[in-house]
Structures are given as structure tokens and as C-alpha cells.
Design a protein around this motif. Structure first.
Motif, short mmCIF file in Angstrom:
data_model
loop_
_atom_site.label_atom_id
_atom_site.label_comp_id
_atom_site.label_asym_id
_atom_site.label_seq_id
_atom_site.Cartn_x
_atom_site.Cartn_y
_atom_site.Cartn_z
N GLY A 26 46.91 81.47 10.98
CA GLY A 26 46.81 80.08 10.95
C GLY A 26 47.74 79.57 12.05
N VAL A 27 48.78 80.56 12.78
CA VAL A 27 49.44 79.84 13.66
C VAL A 27 49.63 80.76 14.94
N ASN A 28 49.47 79.94 15.95
CA ASN A 28 49.48 80.82 17.33
C ASN A 28 50.90 80.46 17.95
N LEU A 29 52.07 81.71 17.90
CA LEU A 29 53.16 81.24 18.26
C LEU A 29 53.14 81.02 19.89
N ASP A 30 52.18 81.69 20.40
CA ASP A 30 52.38 81.44 22.04
C ASP A 30 52.13 79.91 22.32
N VAL A 31 51.26 79.50 21.57
CA VAL A 31 50.96 78.00 21.60
C VAL A 31 52.09 77.09 21.46
N VAL A 32 52.70 77.33 20.20
CA VAL A 32 53.92 76.55 19.70
C VAL A 32 54.79 76.79 20.66
N GLY A 33 55.29 78.13 21.13
CA GLY A 33 56.16 78.33 22.38
C GLY A 33 56.05 77.49 23.49
N VAL A 34 54.81 77.35 23.91
CA VAL A 34 54.57 76.44 24.98
C VAL A 34 54.72 75.07 24.91
N ILE A 35 54.44 74.67 23.56
CA ILE A 35 54.47 73.08 23.40
C ILE A 35 56.13 72.71 23.24
N LEU A 36 56.86 73.62 22.73
CA LEU A 36 58.36 73.40 22.67
C LEU A 36 58.95 73.42 24.20
N MET A 37 58.29 74.38 25.17
CA MET A 37 58.97 74.46 26.57
C MET A 37 58.62 73.14 27.05
N ILE A 38 57.43 72.65 26.85
CA ILE A 38 56.87 71.23 27.64
C ILE A 38 57.57 70.07 26.93
N VAL A 39 58.14 69.99 25.65
CA VAL A 39 58.75 69.00 25.02
C VAL A 39 60.19 68.96 25.54
N GLY A 40 60.65 70.28 25.81
CA GLY A 40 62.27 70.36 26.44
C GLY A 40 62.16 69.94 27.82
N LEU A 41 60.81 70.28 28.68
CA LEU A 41 60.98 69.72 29.85
C LEU A 41 61.01 68.11 30.20
N ILE A 42 60.08 67.82 29.19
CA ILE A 42 59.89 66.26 29.21
C ILE A 42 61.33 65.71 28.89
N GLY A 43 62.15 66.13 27.80
CA GLY A 43 63.40 65.86 27.66
C GLY A 43 64.42 65.72 28.63
N VAL A 44 64.16 66.79 29.43
CA VAL A 44 65.27 67.11 30.56
C VAL A 44 65.03 66.01 31.58
N THR A 45 63.65 65.74 31.88
CA THR A 45 63.60 64.72 32.97
C THR A 45 63.80 63.45 32.50
N THR A 46 63.38 63.21 31.40
CA THR A 46 63.91 61.94 30.71
C THR A 46 65.62 61.86 30.76
N PHE A 47 66.18 62.74 30.25
CA PHE A 47 67.50 62.59 30.27
C PHE A 47 68.19 62.30 31.75
N SER A 48 67.67 63.16 32.72
CA SER A 48 68.22 63.11 33.99
C SER A 48 67.95 61.74 34.72
N SER A 49 66.65 61.14 34.40
CA SER A 49 66.50 60.05 34.83
C SER A 49 67.16 58.89 34.26
N ILE A 50 67.63 59.00 33.10
CA ILE A 50 68.50 58.03 32.36
C ILE A 50 70.02 58.12 32.99
N ALA A 51 70.30 59.56 33.01
CA ALA A 51 71.60 59.43 33.78
C ALA A 51 71.84 59.06 35.21
N ARG A 52 70.67 59.22 35.83
CA ARG A 52 70.62 58.89 37.17
C ARG A 52 70.75 57.25 37.36
N ARG A 53 70.18 56.69 36.54
CA ARG A 53 69.77 55.13 36.54
C ARG A 53 71.13 54.49 36.18
N ARG A 54 71.97 55.26 35.24
CA ARG A 54 73.36 54.71 34.66
C ARG A 54 74.27 54.77 35.86
N ARG A 55 74.32 55.85 36.67
CA ARG A 55 75.19 55.96 37.76
C ARG A 55 74.83 55.08 39.01
#
Length: 85
Positions: A26-55
Motif C-alpha cells: 500500500g506504500v510506494n517508497l519511491d514516490v514517498v522519497g520523491v515527494i520528500l525531495m521536492i518538499v526539501g527543494l521547495i524549503g531550500v528555495t524559500t529559505f534562500s529567498s527569505i535570507a536574500r530579502r533580509r540582506r
């Protein structure tokens, strides 16, 4: 979530996608892994844009100019506070 949490999500997602061969019903670990990587990339881009805006938004330092509060033209000996002039 900070930058470290985002990087951990990317790492865990990559491990689940590429380094495991577990099978769960009932769980495809490949899909779960891809979802986690996408969420991590979204978080990195959001964090870097906020840090750039602060500077960029840092206001320039203001200069403090102190002026002499006492007028020395009317200063008489014995009257240090200016009363009695």
C-alpha cells in the motif's frame, strides 16, 4: 523549518528513492522519497529567498551628531548651569 531540516528531507527522500529496495503493501517508497525531495527543494528555495530579502532590506547606518548644549558666550564664573545670566 530551517535550512538544515530541508537538507535532511532531501537526504531522506534520496535514500528512500535510490538506496532502498523495501516493499510495503500500500506504500510506494519511491514516490514517498520523491515527494520528500521536492518538499526539501521547495524549503531550500524559500529559505534562500527569505535570507536574500533580509540582506537587501538592511537600512543604511545613520550618523549621530552631538551638539554642544551650553552657550559659552554668556558663561560667567560661578554659574555652571547658566542660571543667573
Amino acid at each position: 523549518m530551517g535550512l538544515g531540516g530541508c537538507i535532511i528531507l532531501i537526504a531522506v527522500g534520496a535514500i528512500l528513492t535510490f538506496a532502498t529496495d523495501w516493499q510495503m503493501q500500500g506504500v510506494n517508497l519511491d514516490v514517498v522519497g520523491v515527494i520528500l525531495m521536492i518538499v526539501g527543494l521547495i524549503g531550500v528555495t524559500t529559505f534562500s529567498s527569505i535570507a536574500r530579502r533580509r540582506r537587501v532590506m538592511v537600512p543604511p547606518a545613520s550618523t549621530v551628531v552631538e551638539t554642544d548644549r551650553h552657550d559659552h558666550r554668556h558663561h560667567r564664573e560661578g554659574y555652571g548651569d547658566g542660571y543667573g545670566v
